[in-house]
Every structure is written in structure tokens, then in C-alpha cells.
Design an enzyme around this catalytic site. Structure first.
Site, short mmCIF file in Angstrom:
data_model
loop_
_atom_site.label_atom_id
_atom_site.label_comp_id
_atom_site.label_asym_id
_atom_site.label_seq_id
_atom_site.Cartn_x
_atom_site.Cartn_y
_atom_site.Cartn_z
N GLY A 127 -0.94 0.40 1.04
CA GLY A 127 0.01 0.20 -0.05
C GLY A 127 0.71 -1.14 0.06
O GLY A 127 0.99 -1.61 1.16
N LYS A 150 3.66 -1.56 -0.69
CA LYS A 150 5.05 -1.36 -0.29
C LYS A 150 5.30 -2.00 1.08
O LYS A 150 6.30 -2.64 1.31
CB LYS A 150 5.43 0.12 -0.23
N GLY A 204 1.62 10.57 7.65
CA GLY A 204 1.94 11.92 7.18
C GLY A 204 3.22 11.95 6.36
O GLY A 204 3.70 10.92 5.90
N SER A 219 8.94 6.74 -0.18
CA SER A 219 8.79 6.54 1.25
C SER A 219 9.01 7.88 1.94
O SER A 219 9.83 8.68 1.48
CB SER A 219 9.85 5.54 1.74
N SER A 220 8.29 8.10 3.02
CA SER A 220 8.51 9.36 3.77
C SER A 220 9.95 9.43 4.24
O SER A 220 10.51 10.52 4.40
CB SER A 220 7.58 9.42 4.98
N HIS A 278 1.14 7.98 -1.16
CA HIS A 278 -0.06 8.28 -0.38
C HIS A 278 -1.13 8.91 -1.27
O HIS A 278 -2.31 8.58 -1.17
CB HIS A 278 0.27 9.30 0.73
#
Ligand code: AMP
Length: 279
Positions: A147, A149, A31, A185-186, A37
Site C-alpha cells: 500500500g 500508505k 494482520g 490502519s490497524s 488490506h
């Protein structure tokens, strides 16, 4: 777009879809969705008939001193961000749904989990592999998108899929960055504008090392020292690792070759950032 939180409901729905010959694609996330995303979700739309996005902040991949409690959570915002992307199902289970009290089974990818982030986050990849295997068993995807990443995560999952003969295709997609090169990034929401300036030096250090490699340098020790200097000059002193390693085994190398992975993890005022680039 249906939102499902029950494992049983998710399984019976997907069983019905599979019986009618539908191809299932899954994008697992924690999330706090961003363009990284969104890119995976858009790709997922092209890869299957039924597109499922999971949103679950997985407690077993966080260490005791990590940010599980503070990890950004915004289900409503996430739903708004993806409402026009053709997602069929959001699977957003509760913690109890995934880890009932009697839960006690874990998966480990023995060697790959030890390198890079493994040194600094003991148990992290065990938590990742376990939750991803559970998601694969619940959602039964034909294809799952991840991903690059989180390159080590991608490799751990690909190894698990091969070792356990899972019938899912695991596909990796390139890192999405902001205009200054910072990998999205979140966790970037924790960064102040000043911190973001320092953070953008992380990808710069990788690019500069790659430039050295392209100019003929092969000594990884020299290249790493050079990169660390760039980071330290930018005020990024808390470096977990900056390493050149084999892109399949993730073992570190003395002499670099084309295709090797150059990976970095730093903390900026406690916020952990990772990034990588292929030489
Ligand atoms: P997370 O929600 O951070 O667990 O990430 C969910 C998926 O999105 C993982 O497969 C990540 O590798 C991927 N992802 C996260 N950030 C990026 C990014 N900047 N570019 C590409 N993929 C990403």
C-alpha cells in the site's frame, strides 16, 4: 484456504506450484486486517494464479518503546474477513520460525531508510527490509503488493529489489480511507471517537496544503507551517514530521514541484498515524 506456519512447508508447497508454471502473488501484512488490506488482497487475486497472504507481526521493525506487544492480533477474525476473497494460502509463521535464536543477518537500504519515519524510528526500515526479503525467499512471489500508505516502506522495498536483483515485481496501490478521509490502519482501533475526529484532520491538512500548491504556492516552508497550524488547531500537537520531499529520493525540498510527496506522521494520545498525498 490453507494456513501454513512452517517455513519449510511453505517453501516446498510453493516450489511445487512454480514447477507447474503457476504465477505466485503475495500480499504481506501484519494482520488485524481492514479494507486497505482487503483491497490489496482483491488486487492480488487478479495478478497471479496462487494468492498468498502473509500475516506476521514482525518484531524487528518495532523499537523498544513501540507497541509490538500491544499490536492488535486477531487471526480468527482475519480468516473470517478474507474467506471469500479467493486466497489460496495464509502464511502465518511464529516468531521463532522467522527469527530462530541464532539469527543475525539484516538488510539495510542505506539512504532511503534515513528520511521521514527513519528519524523517529531508528532500525524500523532495517526490520522491514529484512523481513520482506525473508518473505520473498520463502514465498518466491512473482508479484508482491504493497500500500502507498506506507510510502517510504514501498520505496525501500523497491530499492532493495533493484539493488539485490530480486526477481519480483513490487506494485504499490493507493491509500484506502474512511468516509472522513482518515487513512485506514490497524492502529486506528486504539483511537476513541474523539481521537478519530482529530485524526481525520491529518488528511485534511494534507488536502489543504495541496490546495495551496494548486493555487501556485511553491515555498515548502510556508506550506508546512500552514499545515501544522491546521493540525494544532485540531488539537494534534504531537507531530513527528510534516514534510514535502522528492517522491523518489525522499529528500526534503525547499521549492515544491508537481508529483512531490507530502508526508506526515503524528501521534494522537501516543498512537502513531502516518499519511501522505502526491502534489
Ligand atoms: P500492515 O499490516 O499495516 O503492515 O500493512 C500491510 C500492507 O497493507 C502494507 O503494504 C500497507 O501499506 C498496506 N496498507 C495498510 N493500510 C492501508 C491503507 N489504508 N490503504 C492501502 N494500503 C494499506
Amino acid at each position: 484456504m490453507r494456513i501454513i506456519s512452517s517455513v519449510r512447508e511453505m517453501q516446498s508447497l510453493v516450489n511445487g506450484e512454480i514447477r507447474t508454471g503457476k504465477r505466485i502473488s503475495l500480499v504481506p501484512t501484519m494482520g488485524a486486517l481492514h479494507e486497505g488490506h482487503i483491497n490489496l488482497i482483491s488486487e492480488g487475486r487478479n495478478r497471479g494464479d496462487v494468492l498468498i497472504v502473509s500475516i506476521f507481526v514482525n518484531p524487528t521493525q518495532f523499537g523498544p518503546n513501540e507497541d509490538f506487544t500491544n499490536y492488535p492480533r486477531d487471526l480468527e477474525g482475519d480468516l473470517r474477513k478474507i474467506e471469500n476473497l479467493g486466497v489460496d494460502i495464509i502464511f502465518a509463521p511464529t516468531q521463532e520460525e522467522i527469527y530462530p535464536v541464532e539469527f543475525q543477518t539484516y538488510v539495510e537500504v542505506k539512504e532511503l531508510q534515513e528520511h521521514l519515519c527513519g528519524h523517529f524510528r531508528p532500525g524500523h526500515f532495517r526490520g522491514v527490509a529484512t523481513v520482506v526479503l525473508k518473505l520473498f525467499n520463502i514465498v518466491k512471489p512473482h508479484v508482491a503488493l504493497f500500500g502507498e500508505k506506507d510510502y517510504q516502506q514501498l520505496k525501500v522495498i523497491q530499492r532493495m529489489v533493484r539493488d539485490l536483483n530480486l526477481e519480483v515485481e513490487v506494485v504499490g496501490y493507493p491509500i484506502v480511507r474512511d468516509k472522513d478521509g482518515l487513512a485506514l490502519s490497524s492502529r486506528n482501533v486504539y483511537l476513541s471517537p474523539n481521537d478519530k475526529n482529530s485524526a481525520s484532520q491529518v488528511s485534511k491538512s494534507l488536502r489543504e496544503i495541496k490546495r495551496k500548491f494548486d493555487m501556485g504556492c511553491r515555498n515548502t516552508k510556508l506550506m508546512v507551517e500552514f499545515g501544522k497550524k491546521i493540525l494544532e488547531e485540531a488539537g494534534v500537537n504531537d507531530i513527528d514530521y510534516l514534510e514535502i520531499c522528492d517522491s523518489e529520493t525522499l529528500g526534503s525540498k525547499e521549492l515544491a514541484s508537481r508529483g512531490d510527496l507530502l508526508a506526515v506522521a503524528v501521534r494522537i494520545k501516543g498512537t502513531k498515524l502516518i499519511d501522505n498525498i502526491r502534489l
